[in-house]
Design a protein around this motif. Structure first.
Motif, short mmCIF file in Angstrom:
data_model
loop_
_atom_site.label_atom_id
_atom_site.label_comp_id
_atom_site.label_asym_id
_atom_site.label_seq_id
_atom_site.Cartn_x
_atom_site.Cartn_y
_atom_site.Cartn_z
N ARG A 63 0.75 -1.23 -0.01
CA ARG A 63 0.11 -0.15 0.03
C ARG A 63 0.83 1.14 -0.06
N CYS A 64 2.24 1.29 0.17
CA CYS A 64 3.01 2.13 0.19
C CYS A 64 4.21 1.81 -0.60
N ILE A 65 5.02 2.84 -1.23
CA ILE A 65 6.03 2.38 -2.02
C ILE A 65 7.42 2.01 -1.22
N PRO A 66 7.85 0.93 -1.23
CA PRO A 66 8.88 0.51 -0.39
C PRO A 66 10.26 1.22 -0.83
N LEU A 67 10.80 1.35 0.38
CA LEU A 67 12.38 2.08 0.05
C LEU A 67 13.22 1.55 -0.96
N CYS A 68 13.04 0.02 -1.40
CA CYS A 68 13.92 -0.56 -2.31
C CYS A 68 13.49 0.02 -3.57
N ARG A 101 11.86 2.80 -4.03
CA ARG A 101 12.15 4.25 -4.11
C ARG A 101 13.41 4.65 -4.44
N ARG A 102 14.59 3.92 -4.03
CA ARG A 102 15.80 4.05 -4.30
C ARG A 102 16.01 3.76 -5.80
N LYS A 103 15.30 2.87 -6.58
CA LYS A 103 15.40 2.36 -8.04
C LYS A 103 14.86 3.54 -8.75
N ASP A 163 14.93 6.81 -7.87
CA ASP A 163 15.84 7.62 -7.70
C ASP A 163 16.99 7.39 -8.96
N LEU A 164 17.31 6.35 -8.79
CA LEU A 164 18.28 5.74 -9.75
C LEU A 164 18.12 5.72 -11.24
N CYS A 165 16.63 5.76 -11.62
CA CYS A 165 16.32 5.81 -12.83
C CYS A 165 15.80 7.10 -13.38
N GLY A 166 15.86 8.14 -12.46
CA GLY A 166 15.19 9.37 -12.61
C GLY A 166 13.44 9.33 -12.75
N ILE A 167 12.91 8.73 -11.95
CA ILE A 167 11.33 8.64 -12.08
C ILE A 167 10.76 9.07 -10.97
N LYS A 168 9.81 9.86 -11.22
CA LYS A 168 9.09 10.58 -9.94
C LYS A 168 7.63 9.57 -9.95
N LEU A 169 7.40 8.69 -9.34
CA LEU A 169 6.21 7.92 -9.36
C LEU A 169 5.38 8.24 -8.08
N LYS A 170 4.31 8.96 -8.28
CA LYS A 170 3.22 9.31 -7.32
C LYS A 170 2.72 8.07 -6.49
N LEU A 171 2.30 8.16 -5.52
CA LEU A 171 1.68 7.11 -4.64
C LEU A 171 0.58 6.64 -5.49
N ASN A 172 -0.29 7.41 -6.12
CA ASN A 172 -1.63 7.27 -6.87
C ASN A 172 -1.21 6.28 -8.05
N HIS A 173 0.07 6.54 -8.84
CA HIS A 173 0.42 5.77 -9.90
C HIS A 173 0.59 4.29 -9.19
#
Length: 155
Positions: A23-28, A30-32, A34-44
């Motif tokens: 239900r939340c984006i896990p840190l692993c 979120r790190r990926k 950041d490393l691929c340059g994508i801002k993924l919203k929680l709604n996405h």
């Protein structure tokens, strides 16, 4: 320290309240991102089905895999209600990417909690562990998992 844990898909114990249902984006992930340059919203994230979310958790973090992840997410979110995911600069030279220097915000967060944090400890952490601590300690973030993260990562 869990330096033997694979950074790409490792989820922390302090994230256990949402592991599996995602239900939340896990840190692993979120790190990926950041490393691929994508801002993924929680709604996405929530618009993806369970299997798709699990696929993102399991996605490798090699350079080629990260490039493919970015392309995949831009394509996958193109028709979503919140619009396509945004691109960001790819993380480079971020504090969590430097094992030689503890970020000041993290030193302060550790001191506030009476937690000793030494440069040797910081350097022994893997990138995901450093990422997690930095993300959870940043100003303006809800710090409710920070103490658990310190305990798990440094314990």
């Amino acid at each position: 320290m869990t330096t033997e844990a694979p950074s790409a898909s490792h989820c922390f114990d302090f994230e256990s309240d949402f592991i599996g249902n995602w239900r939340c984006i896990p840190l692993c992930v979120r790190r990926k991102l950041d490393l691929c340059g994508i801002k993924l919203k929680l709604n996405h994230w929530l618009a993806l089905n369970q299997d798709e979310r699990q696929t993102l958790v399991d996605w490798l973090d090699t350079q080629d895999a990260l490039e493919q992840l970015g392309e995949h997410l831009l394509s996958r979110t193109e028709t979503m209600a919140d619009g396509q995911a945004k691109t960001l600069p790819i993380a480079s030279g971020e504090p969590w990417q430097n094992p030689q220097q503890i970020p000041e915000v993290l030193i302060e967060a550790a001191q506030l909690r009476g937690i000793p944090l030494q440069t040797e400890q910081w350097g022994a952490l893997n990138e995901l562990e450093r990422f997690a601590l930095c993300k959870l300690a940043r100003p303006g973030h809800d710090h409710h998992n920070l103490e658990a993260a310190f305990s798990e990562v440094l314990g």
